[in-house]
Write a protein that holds these residues in place. Sequence first.
Motif, PDB file in Angstrom:
ATOM      1  N   GLY A   1     -86.655  -0.927  25.881  1.00  0.00           N
ATOM      2  CA  GLY A   1     -86.247  -1.463  27.177  1.00  0.00           C
ATOM      3  C   GLY A   1     -86.508  -2.955  27.235  1.00  0.00           C
ATOM      4  N   LEU A   2     -86.106  -3.568  28.326  1.00  0.00           N
ATOM      5  CA  LEU A   2     -86.349  -5.004  28.533  1.00  0.00           C
ATOM      6  C   LEU A   2     -87.748  -5.172  29.111  1.00  0.00           C
ATOM      7  CD1 LEU A   2     -82.900  -5.897  30.167  1.00  0.00           C
ATOM      8  CD2 LEU A   2     -83.477  -5.745  27.743  1.00  0.00           C
ATOM      9  N   GLN A   3     -88.609  -5.853  28.382  1.00  0.00           N
ATOM     10  CA  GLN A   3     -90.028  -5.920  28.744  1.00  0.00           C
ATOM     11  C   GLN A   3     -90.301  -7.016  29.774  1.00  0.00           C
ATOM     12  OE1 GLN A   3     -92.001  -3.577  27.566  1.00  0.00           O
ATOM     13  NE2 GLN A   3     -90.372  -2.763  26.276  1.00  0.00           N
ATOM     14  N   PRO A   4     -91.138  -6.726  30.777  1.00  0.00           N
ATOM     15  CA  PRO A   4     -91.510  -7.750  31.768  1.00  0.00           C
ATOM     16  C   PRO A   4     -92.116  -8.971  31.078  1.00  0.00           C
ATOM     17  CG  PRO A   4     -92.284  -5.582  32.458  1.00  0.00           C
ATOM     18  CD  PRO A   4     -91.782  -5.425  31.050  1.00  0.00           C
ATOM     19  N   SER A   5     -91.818 -10.136  31.602  1.00  0.00           N
ATOM     20  CA  SER A   5     -92.315 -11.446  31.150  1.00  0.00           C
ATOM     21  C   SER A   5     -91.714 -11.904  29.824  1.00  0.00           C
ATOM     22  CB  SER A   5     -93.846 -11.484  31.060  1.00  0.00           C
ATOM     23  OG  SER A   5     -94.319 -10.874  29.877  1.00  0.00           O
ATOM     24  N   ASP A   6     -90.735 -11.149  29.273  1.00  0.00           N
ATOM     25  CA  ASP A   6     -90.098 -11.556  28.015  1.00  0.00           C
ATOM     26  C   ASP A   6     -88.915 -12.488  28.274  1.00  0.00           C
ATOM     27  OD1 ASP A   6     -91.779 -10.256  26.330  1.00  0.00           O
ATOM     28  OD2 ASP A   6     -90.299  -8.863  25.510  1.00  0.00           O
TER      29      ASP A   6
ATOM     30  N   VAL B   1     -80.524 -12.843  34.561  1.00  0.00           N
ATOM     31  CA  VAL B   1     -79.573 -13.167  33.501  1.00  0.00           C
ATOM     32  C   VAL B   1     -79.063 -14.583  33.749  1.00  0.00           C
ATOM     33  CG1 VAL B   1     -77.428 -12.529  32.338  1.00  0.00           C
ATOM     34  CG2 VAL B   1     -78.869 -10.738  33.338  1.00  0.00           C
ATOM     35  N   ILE B   2     -79.020 -15.400  32.689  1.00  0.00           N
ATOM     36  CA  ILE B   2     -78.554 -16.785  32.813  1.00  0.00           C
ATOM     37  C   ILE B   2     -77.440 -17.012  31.801  1.00  0.00           C
ATOM     38  CG2 ILE B   2     -79.191 -19.218  32.614  1.00  0.00           C
ATOM     39  CD1 ILE B   2     -82.155 -17.975  33.158  1.00  0.00           C
TER      40      ILE B   2
ATOM     41  N   LEU C   1     -92.960 -14.572  37.269  1.00  0.00           N
ATOM     42  CA  LEU C   1     -92.327 -13.529  38.085  1.00  0.00           C
ATOM     43  C   LEU C   1     -92.535 -12.140  37.497  1.00  0.00           C
ATOM     44  CD1 LEU C   1     -88.914 -15.265  38.915  1.00  0.00           C
ATOM     45  CD2 LEU C   1     -91.031 -15.286  40.239  1.00  0.00           C
ATOM     46  N   ASN C   2     -93.013 -12.085  36.240  1.00  0.00           N
ATOM     47  CA  ASN C   2     -93.236 -10.824  35.530  1.00  0.00           C
ATOM     48  C   ASN C   2     -91.949 -10.006  35.438  1.00  0.00           C
ATOM     49  OD1 ASN C   2     -94.933  -9.054  34.087  1.00  0.00           O
ATOM     50  ND2 ASN C   2     -95.184  -7.748  35.888  1.00  0.00           N
ATOM     51  N   VAL C   3     -90.866 -10.680  35.053  1.00  0.00           N
ATOM     52  CA  VAL C   3     -89.574 -10.006  34.871  1.00  0.00           C
ATOM     53  C   VAL C   3     -88.977 -10.456  33.535  1.00  0.00           C
ATOM     54  CG1 VAL C   3     -89.121  -9.911  37.349  1.00  0.00           C
ATOM     55  CG2 VAL C   3     -88.213 -11.819  36.019  1.00  0.00           C
ATOM     56  N   PRO C   4     -88.156  -9.611  32.898  1.00  0.00           N
ATOM     57  CA  PRO C   4     -87.441 -10.077  31.705  1.00  0.00           C
ATOM     58  C   PRO C   4     -86.314 -11.017  32.084  1.00  0.00           C
ATOM     59  CG  PRO C   4     -86.843  -7.793  32.212  1.00  0.00           C
ATOM     60  CD  PRO C   4     -87.897  -8.192  33.192  1.00  0.00           C
TER      61      PRO C   4
ATOM     62  N   ASP D   1     -89.658 -20.406  21.802  1.00  0.00           N
ATOM     63  CA  ASP D   1     -90.045 -19.902  23.120  1.00  0.00           C
ATOM     64  C   ASP D   1     -89.603 -18.466  23.361  1.00  0.00           C
ATOM     65  OD1 ASP D   1     -91.278 -22.289  23.924  1.00  0.00           O
ATOM     66  OD2 ASP D   1     -89.360 -23.165  24.511  1.00  0.00           O
ATOM     67  N   ALA D   2     -88.582 -18.004  22.665  1.00  0.00           N
ATOM     68  CA  ALA D   2     -88.038 -16.666  22.912  1.00  0.00           C
ATOM     69  C   ALA D   2     -88.954 -15.585  22.363  1.00  0.00           C
ATOM     70  CB  ALA D   2     -86.657 -16.547  22.284  1.00  0.00           C
ATOM     71  N   ASP D   3     -89.069 -14.489  23.112  1.00  0.00           N
ATOM     72  CA  ASP D   3     -89.770 -13.303  22.614  1.00  0.00           C
ATOM     73  C   ASP D   3     -88.824 -12.450  21.775  1.00  0.00           C
ATOM     74  OD1 ASP D   3     -92.485 -13.306  24.166  1.00  0.00           O
ATOM     75  OD2 ASP D   3     -90.975 -13.767  25.671  1.00  0.00           O
TER      76      ASP D   3
END
Length: 495
Positions: free
Chosen positions: A210-215, A343-344, A379-382, A415-417
């Motif tokens: 899944g998409l992990q928080p803070s990633d 999403v950006i 924000l603790n969001v992916p 910088d990317a996880d």
Amino acid sequence: MADAARKYEEEAALYREAPNNIEAEQALLGAILVNNDAYYLVHDFLKGDHFFEPLHREIFSKTSEMIRMGKVATPVTIKTFLNATDRVGDITVAQYLGRLAAAATTIINTADYGRAIYDLALRRSLIRIGEDMVNIAFDAPLDMEPKSQIEDAERRLFELAETGRYDGGFQSFQDALSLAIEMAGAAKDRDGGLSGVSSGIMGIDRQMGGLQPSDLIILAGRPAMGKTSLATNIAFNIAAAYEPADQSDGTFKAKNGGVVAFFSLEMSAEQLATRIISEQSEVSSSKIRRGNINDTEFAKLVACTEMMQRVPLYIDQTGGISIAQLAARARRLKRQRGLDVMVIDYVQLMQGSSKASAQNRVQEITEITTGLKALAKELNVPIIALSQLSRQVEARDDKRPQLADLRESGSIEQDADVVMFVYRDEYYLKGKEPKPGTDDHLKWEAEMNEARGKAEVIVAKQRHGPTGTIRLAFQAEYTRFTDLADDAYLPERFD
């Protein structure tokens, strides 16, 4: 007379004491020392830093530490952990502890005392933020724009509203362990057993959990590979699966799916919506744009739109948005509506906030990616950020992207996880068609049939898991990515 009164009020304002309630702090500490169960009525929101009196902060911190270790906290057991030489007025700290316990009669009002202490601590924090705003506004340097001060104040206020504190600092390993166990429990209860937010595509979820928080997740590819389509698919899947769960404080948290913010710097909100409608209704987006649809297809569009109106997907179509503006809007959305995924589309269209970085593109991208990673943690969001690849991909025989192909790759890769590339062999094969009727054409045709309708998502970097390639199906007419059917589950075929 009026001037004298006003002068007195101004002088009194200078010596105003920060809001506090020493009696409530004493009553709460006394109740906990008499009956340690009282601690569990306030432990989920009250910390030692919320107390106004320094001695009370120390007493609460030591007491809570002992109780969490399974020990009994009383005036006798706690005094050895405090400075015995300190005095409170005419009495020692040990005697003061005894008085706190002796004055306590009941734990019934413990939660009320705790809430009063917490609220007063927030008010003191608000005063500090307000004082800083005034002082900075008076003494701001010439190169500091007012909007940057507004953004900083908004950030601090957001953090205060979300966590009750804005000064950061160390976190105990015990608190970190508790959060890790909470995450494991949430993964166990969530559909699919994922620790992160499900993307709605099983292949990606299996690879990443899944998409992990803070990633910070970078999704990159050359033009026409389908970056925006994949990001749009994932965003809608998450928003459509949103299932809120009530929290003890009356707020909502996503049990499944989530609230999604989509920053579309390239396409308008209407173009983005058209893509999503096409994907969900299975009516070609090109036919929708040209108006070349029949009554049945239009009815499908209307029915699909009615269903989609309830989906918590929010689109910001501001072009050339700066990292500071994006962060401010994301914080505001989280505060007002909630926020689980961002999403950006896409990083190279964003702008830095500082004048120095604007003069150097590499520095500007570094500021943007560093800011996005910091925002994901805050924000603790992916955050899924799309990125373009350099043209050097086209010069190679094997067009599959590599980490070195990222534009301004130093900061983006660092910088990317997670770094993912979208690749479709079909796109490149189309431009290589040999002369019909030749052996090369037959070979090309076989390769084309194998590649048609298929795509690869290459996970080139993942901090918390393995790298590898995920094979997906791609329906170009609907701009839709789906899981590729496994041959083992297909019916038997005969030549």
